[in-house]
Design a protein around this motif. Structure first.
Motif, PDB file in Angstrom:
ATOM      1  N   UNK A 140       0.828  -1.208   0.000  1.00 15.10           N
ATOM      2  CA  UNK A 140       0.000   0.000   0.000  1.00 15.10           C
ATOM      3  C   UNK A 140       0.865   1.262   0.000  1.00 15.10           C
ATOM      4  N   UNK A 141       1.851   1.293   0.907  1.00 12.40           N
ATOM      5  CA  UNK A 141       2.675   2.503   1.060  1.00 12.40           C
ATOM      6  C   UNK A 141       3.392   2.850  -0.245  1.00 12.40           C
ATOM      7  N   UNK A 142       4.014   1.839  -0.849  1.00 14.84           N
ATOM      8  CA  UNK A 142       4.755   2.105  -2.083  1.00 14.84           C
ATOM      9  C   UNK A 142       3.829   2.468  -3.237  1.00 14.84           C
ATOM     10  N   UNK A 154       2.949  12.281  -0.250  1.00 16.66           N
ATOM     11  CA  UNK A 154       4.032  12.081   0.716  1.00 16.66           C
ATOM     12  C   UNK A 154       3.440  11.442   1.980  1.00 16.66           C
ATOM     13  N   UNK A 155       4.305  10.947   2.852  1.00 15.69           N
ATOM     14  CA  UNK A 155       3.831  10.282   4.061  1.00 15.69           C
ATOM     15  C   UNK A 155       4.160  11.036   5.327  1.00 15.69           C
ATOM     16  N   UNK A 166       9.532 -12.531  -8.999  1.00 20.85           N
ATOM     17  CA  UNK A 166       8.184 -13.061  -8.761  1.00 20.85           C
ATOM     18  C   UNK A 166       7.690 -12.808  -7.344  1.00 20.85           C
ATOM     19  N   UNK A 167       8.596 -12.641  -6.403  1.00 16.39           N
ATOM     20  CA  UNK A 167       8.187 -12.522  -4.997  1.00 16.39           C
ATOM     21  C   UNK A 167       8.308 -11.102  -4.439  1.00 16.39           C
ATOM     22  N   UNK A 168       8.722 -10.167  -5.250  1.00 15.38           N
ATOM     23  CA  UNK A 168       8.964  -8.812  -4.732  1.00 15.38           C
ATOM     24  C   UNK A 168       7.712  -7.937  -4.846  1.00 15.38           C
ATOM     25  N   UNK A 169       7.614  -6.953  -3.964  1.00 16.77           N
ATOM     26  CA  UNK A 169       6.531  -5.962  -4.039  1.00 16.77           C
ATOM     27  C   UNK A 169       6.618  -5.212  -5.367  1.00 16.77           C
TER      28      UNK A 169
END
Length: 514
Positions: free
Chosen positions: A52-54, A64-65, A503-506
């Motif tokens: 979600x954040x990215x 921005x956060x 395959x496994x990365x965000x």
């Protein structure tokens, strides 16, 4: 429905057995509607938050956060309306002594009408096969039309009672619809009363000087009161957004359905500040963007729907929920709201500080309007678990329990297993693990037969397993097994990272978002 409830019970049990979610304070017999995340649960939860954040902060150059405090000045909650209006309409059954939310009882009754209609449609579809015309059937069948008319009348009456805040009418609807208590089976109801959901505490060294403060019931106000700080220090130009992930607290009287409704939970919220008059256009855009984020996980578009609000909050001019098909029906996972300029105007009024934005393009000052996207981390976690859980019948007659988690959200991406615990195989397996652990989460398992180890990894949703055998010491190859297909292939140890990492990365999930 009963079968679905059985599946849900199995999912709750699975969460505990495999280290995803534990009842909080369990050795002291627990605490109602509070849960702790175990070793696998926290990894998966962090992956959901990361996704979600990215998707907010990396993929949008105008978002921005921040991270605001749980404790805030009490006047903030007066300004936001929470002190006076953050209530649930509650009703008690005198026989069972159980308390319910009146609006939820009526929503369940609406769902029953929907189920009756769907049952008629399903029966007819089975009877007529390919020749079945669902649209025609829904508009001509007497039983469908009768139930639809009852549903529409109830819906209209319910919406009016909610918008008028008419508690007597909510009770009358429950009586007229002959809604019974699920526990006692009786209709012996009390009047409907409002109950404020905020937890209160005191801040200060002595009782005399203590200030009454609240645990925040939402993270949004922390964004609003920091709006000006972020806008000025970041030189942000409208439209822009502020994102935040954090804990919130609500004294839910009717907390149920595992981690779906809790008293301490986590939110992922983004407030998007826009020019007045453009808010409904942005509302539509964010609806589309958020639905794409959910469907990107590959759970099937049919498991999602928008549910527009019958009752708009006093500050909103448009609101919808993203609902996901849980084992207990379609339920809200995310809310998208057009909050107008209510929050910023209220904080301007109560604080006495100017919060207006000067628009250099039009040379005018205004209080921005806000589009909010608010998603419950715990509800998102539950939706992923519910969709991923499967008791799969295998060709050899066995059954395996497998979590088909999206690889990017899985707690562990790869488990490395030596075939036996001797002859240099554990050392080789550890070497492989040590090389890959900098790139994604890797675990090691040498206990029990390979078959049992595979089943254990299936149950925690690990997408890939690698077996190190005697040939591995000679040819530098290992057996790579896929969780979902159970297919195995020999691959070079040096190729493992390239084969698995993307395959496994965000990042792989983010690349699919437009």
């Amino acid at each position: 429905m009963a079968q679905q409830e059985d599946v849900f019970k199995k999912i709750i049990s699975h969460c505990k057995e495999y280290g995803f979610v534990f009842p909080s304070s369990e050795i002291y017999d627990g605490l109602g509607a509070v849960y702790d995340y175990g070793q696998n649960g926290v990894m998966m939860k962090n992956n959901i938050k990361d996704y979600w954040w990215k998707s907010m902060v990396l993929l949008h150059d105008n978002i921005v956060g921040i991270d605001s405090c749980i404790f805030m000045h009490p006047t903030i909650w007066k300004a936001s309306g929470h002190v006076d209006a953050f209530n649930d309409p509650l009703i008690d059954n005198r026989d069972s002594k159980k308390r319910y939310r009146a609006d939820v009882l009526i929503e369940d009754q609406l769902a029953k009408y929907d189920e009756k209609i769907q049952k008629e449609v399903d029966k007819a579809a089975k009877r007529f096969g390919n020749a079945f015309n669902e649209e025609q059937f829904r508009t001509t069948n007497a039983r469908v039309l009768e139930n639809q008319a009852k549903r529409d009348a109830l819906h209209q009456r319910f919406s009016k009672a909610l918008n008028d805040n008419n508690l007597d009418e909510l009770k009358q609807i429950i009586l007229d619809e002959e809604i019974v208590c699920p526990i006692s089976g009786t209709r012996n109801w009390t009047d409907v009363r409002q109950f404020n959901l905020m937890f209160a505490t005191e801040m200060g060294a002595s009782a005399d000087a203590a200030m009454k403060i609240y645990l925040r019931p939402e993270t949004a106000q922390g964004i609003f009161v920091n709006y000006l700080n972020v806008q000025k220090t970041g030189n942000m130009k409208i439209p822009f957004g502020i994102a935040q992930i954090g804990k919130a607290f609500r004294n839910e009287i009717v907390a149920r359905q595992f981690i779906f409704r809790m008293r301490e939970f986590e939110q992922m919220e983004m407030q998007f500040f826009v020019k007045p008059g453009t808010e409904l256009e942005w509302f539509a855009k964010w609806k589309e963007t958020r639905m794409a984020w959910h469907q990107n996980l590959g759970f099937g578009a049919e498991n999602y729907r928008f549910h527009d609000h019958d009752k708009l909050a006093h500050y909103a001019n448009a609101a919808t929920d993203v609902e996901f098909h849980m084992p207990f029906g379609f339920k809200e996972v995310e809310g998208i709201h057009s909050r107008t300029n209510f929050d910023l105007s209220q904080h301007e009024k109560y604080s006495g500080k100017q919060i207006k934005y000067f628009d250099p393009e039009t040379n005018e000052s205004y209080v921005p309007y806000v589009i909010e996207t608010s998603i419950g981390v715990d509800r998102m976690f539950l939706s992923v678990m519910c969709h991923s859980y499967e008791e799969e019948q295998l060709e050899n007659g066995e059954t395996r329990v497998v979590l088909h988690l999206p690889a990017a959200l899985a707690p562990t991406k790869l488990c490395v297993m030596p075939l036996v615990k001797k002859n240099g195989l554990p050392e080789k397996a550890r070497e492989i693990m040590d090389n890959l652990k900098f790139h994604f989460n890797v675990s090691y398992d040498e206990k029990g037969s390979i078959g049992k180890r595979y089943r254990k990894q299936d149950a925690v949703g690990t997408p890939y397993c690698v077996t190190v055998d005697f040939d591995s010491l000679e040819d530098g190859c290992v057996t790579l097994r896929d969780r979902d297909t159970m297919e195995q292939q020999r691959v070079k140890i040096e190729d493992l990272r390239a084969l698995i990492e993307d395959k496994v990365s965000i990042t792989s999930l983010l690349k699919n978002l437009k």
